[in-house]
Every structure is written in structure tokens, then in C-alpha cells.
Design an enzyme around this catalytic site. Structure first.
Site, PDB file in Angstrom:
ATOM      1  N   HIS A   1      34.505  16.882  12.894  1.00  0.00           N
ATOM      2  CA  HIS A   1      34.101  15.722  13.682  1.00  0.00           C
ATOM      3  C   HIS A   1      35.313  15.280  14.507  1.00  0.00           C
ATOM      4  O   HIS A   1      35.236  15.167  15.706  1.00  0.00           O
ATOM      5  CB  HIS A   1      33.587  14.623  12.747  1.00  0.00           C
ATOM      6  CG  HIS A   1      32.995  13.454  13.464  1.00  0.00           C
ATOM      7  ND1 HIS A   1      32.290  12.469  12.846  1.00  0.00           N
ATOM      8  CD2 HIS A   1      33.022  13.106  14.771  1.00  0.00           C
ATOM      9  CE1 HIS A   1      31.893  11.557  13.731  1.00  0.00           C
ATOM     10  NE2 HIS A   1      32.325  11.923  14.909  1.00  0.00           N
TER      11      HIS A   1
ATOM     12  N   GLU B   1      36.423  12.871  21.500  1.00  0.00           N
ATOM     13  CA  GLU B   1      37.483  12.887  20.481  1.00  0.00           C
ATOM     14  C   GLU B   1      38.862  12.865  21.120  1.00  0.00           C
ATOM     15  O   GLU B   1      39.781  12.206  20.624  1.00  0.00           O
ATOM     16  CB  GLU B   1      37.324  14.110  19.559  1.00  0.00           C
ATOM     17  CG  GLU B   1      36.052  14.095  18.709  1.00  0.00           C
ATOM     18  CD  GLU B   1      35.949  12.890  17.781  1.00  0.00           C
ATOM     19  OE1 GLU B   1      36.927  12.561  17.088  1.00  0.00           O
ATOM     20  OE2 GLU B   1      34.863  12.266  17.752  1.00  0.00           O
TER      21      GLU B   1
ATOM     22  N   HIS C   1      40.775   9.560  20.245  1.00  0.00           N
ATOM     23  CA  HIS C   1      41.721   9.799  19.155  1.00  0.00           C
ATOM     24  C   HIS C   1      42.903  10.690  19.541  1.00  0.00           C
ATOM     25  O   HIS C   1      44.022  10.459  19.109  1.00  0.00           O
ATOM     26  CB  HIS C   1      40.994  10.428  17.961  1.00  0.00           C
ATOM     27  CG  HIS C   1      39.790   9.661  17.525  1.00  0.00           C
ATOM     28  ND1 HIS C   1      39.877   8.471  16.842  1.00  0.00           N
ATOM     29  CD2 HIS C   1      38.459   9.903  17.682  1.00  0.00           C
ATOM     30  CE1 HIS C   1      38.639   8.018  16.588  1.00  0.00           C
ATOM     31  NE2 HIS C   1      37.771   8.869  17.090  1.00  0.00           N
TER      32      HIS C   1
END
Ligand SMILES: *[C@@H]1O[C@H](CO)[C@@H](O)[C@H](O)[C@H]1NC(C)=O
Ligand SMILES: CC(=O)N[C@H]1CO[C@H](CO)[C@@H](O)[C@@H]1O
Length: 286
Positions: free
Chosen positions: A63, A116, A120
């Protein structure tokens, strides 16, 4: 005198502020999902939707890698001018499709990677070892082959199965025995079957990229580090989507464990691991 003291104090505060600003997070949470559960969850929330799954699924998928300050979530979106560029990861894309794929069929192929990275990856980039798109995504590929939950859970006799259930302790212990740290284990609630289903496993790493306990991170429910109930956890083996049945076979799990053990003994790079797993996939379909 008082003025000098004040100046000294202000300088000390500024230095401190700069030091804590330059280190924005404590741990990396490496989150893997069980694609069958992710798909089930997606279909519960969007009955018209479908999932991108492989016919012979062999692995959990990534993920994300999430920089996290203990006791809170995030930081996120640390550099809004650092946009995701597909061309940077072109060489590893075949592996990313298999191990870090976007499961939601209606979203663009690169949507998960883009999200992502922006949310992040731009924060993880604070570390020299993760300061580019390719380093961030390669780290995921390295970890997904090393921390292979199909193999790790399988070694403790925890197999995907649509009826058999496991306890939180079973799952936690299997991972702790293998890697020496506590993970965070998440479930979804399937309102159709009225069961809790294993969905994500989070493993935590310190800034030197060594595994550490996940104590202190905040889970999806904000209260506990993992949201699975103590017992009655299903690790689903099949799902029907897009008019097709996708299922995980016990035979495939056993092969996966064998390959993983061989790879642990012989491989050093993530690429070697990845090739081993791709090889095992071809072997079974021959
Ligand atoms: C933010 O991203 C841009 C574009 O990649 C880069 O030039 C800049 O150095 C980054 N800023 C920080 C603070 O990392
Ligand atoms: C072991 C296993 O499940 N193999 C399956 C892989 O996928 C093909 C095509 O979907 C099946 O026919 C095999 O049985």
C-alpha cells in the site's frame, strides 16, 4: 543584561526549532495489503466497481511506506513542487504492477503510485536513502519480497481460507516470531458475511531502516495500533469480480514458502527475490 539573556534564549529556541523541523518523523510504516480483502472491501463500498487482480495471486501487495511521527499521523505532502513522474520508475514498473498495483479497476494505472509519492514519498525523501522516486519505490519492492506474509503466515499454518478463522494472537505471533517485532494488524468488517477480514499488516522501521515495534503509531481507528478483533479473523481466499472468480490455492502457498526460503538463503538484492517469485509463478502455470 536582560536583553543579552533574551537574545541567547531566542537563539536557543530558533536552533531547537530548526533541529526539530529538519527531522519531521520518527518511523516508517511499511503497509502491505491482502489484495483479495482490498477487493472485497472495494466491492462492498462500490457494488458497480471491479478490481485489478492477477489470475494466480502469489503475494500481498504494497500500500505504501508512510513516514510517521509517533502519536500522530503524517507528516504528509511535504513538498508540493515535487511531482510524481512515471518516467523515473519506468524500469521497475513491471515489478510495481505486480507488487504495488492499483487494485481499483476504475482508477488510472499510476494512481496509487502518484498518491503515495506525493503524500508520503516527498516526506520520506528527508532520508538520503529514500531521496528520489526510484529509491522510494525500490525500497518497497525490496521489503515486499523480504517481508513476504504469504510465506511468513504460511509457515505458522495460517493460510488463506474462506471459512477457517484465526485469532489476532495467531497472526501477531507468526510475524513476531519471524522478525522479532510487533506489527499492527488491520481488518475490515464485511457487512455481507458479518465477519472481520484480514486486510493490512504494518511493519515499522526506524530512520536507519531497522525493524522496530509498531507501538506508538496510530491506527485507522485512532485508538489502537491494529483494529482486528481478538478472534474470528478470516484471511479470505477468494473473491468474484468482473465476472471472474479469483482464488488463492493452498498448493500455491506451499510453493511460495519454499521459494521464499530459498530466496532468503541465496538472494541478496530485491531484484533477485523478485525474479525468484516471478519464476515460481511461471513454474506453476507451466
Ligand atoms: C522540493 O522539490 C523540488 C523539486 O523536485 C526540489 O527542487 C526541492 O529541493 C525540494 N525541496 C525540499 C525542501 O526538499
Ligand atoms: C495453481 C493455480 O491456481 N493455477 C491456476 C493459474 O491460473 C490459471 C488460469 O487462470 C488456472 O487455470 C490455474 O489453475
Amino acid at each position: 543584561m536582560k536583553l543579552v539573556l533574551n537574545l541567547v534564549l531566542i537563539r536557543a529556541l530558533l536552533v531547537h526549532a530548526r533541529a526539530s523541523w529538519s527531522v519531521q518523523w520518527d518511523v516508517l510504516i511499511f503497509t502491505q495489503q491482502w489484495p483479495i480483502t482490498s477487493c472485497i472491501d472495494h466491492l462492498i463500498h462500490n457494488p458497480q466497481a471491479s478490481c485489478n487482480l492477477f489470475p494466480n495471486m502469489t503475494s500481498w501487495t504494497i500500500h505504501g511506506i508512510w513516514p510517521t511521527k509517533l502519536g500522530t499521523k503524517g507528516p504528509s505532502f511535504c513538498n508540493n513542487s515535487w511531482h510524481f513522474q512515471e518516467i523515473q520508475i519506468e524500469k521497475i514498473e513491471p515489478y510495481l504492477i505486480k507488487y504495488w498495483g492499483n487494485i481499483y479497476a476504475e482508477d488510472p494505472r499510476t494512481s496509487l503510485w502518484k498518491h503515495e509519492w506525493s503524500k508520503h514519498g516527498t516526506c520520506a525523501a528527508e532520508l538520503p536513502t529514500l531521496n528520489s522516486e526510484v529509491k522510494y519505490f525500490e525500497k518497497g519492492l525490496e521489503w515486499v519480497t523480504q517481508y513476504d506474509y504469504v510465506a511468513v503466515l504460511g509457515k505458522s499454518n495460517i493460510y488463506p481460507h474462506d471459512i477457517k478463522s484465526y485469532t489476532r494472537e495467531d497472526i501477531n505471533t507468526a510475524i513476531k516470531d519471524m522478525f522479532g517485532v510487533d506489527p499492527a494488524v488491520d481488518c475490515i468488517y464485511n457487512k455481507k458475511t458479518k465477519q472481520h477480514e484480514l486486510s493490512q499488516i504494518k511493519l515499522c522501521f526506524d530512520r536507519s531502516l531497522h525493524v522496530v515495534n509498531c507501538d506508538g503509531i496510530i491506527g485507522d481507528d485512532e485508538n489502537v495500533i491494529g483494529n482486528c478483533p481478538q478472534q474470528g479473523i478470516i484471511y479470505p481466499a477468494s473473491v468474484r469480480t468482473g465476472g471472474k472468480e479469483y482464488s488463492y490455492s493452498r498448493k500455491l502457498t506451499e510453493l511460495r514458502i519454499q521459494r521464499w526460503e530459498e530466496a532468503q538463503a541465496t538472494c541478496v538484492s530485491w531484484l533477485c527475490h523478485a525474479l525468484m517469485t516471478v519464476y515460481s509463478l511461471m513454474w506453476i502455470t507451466l
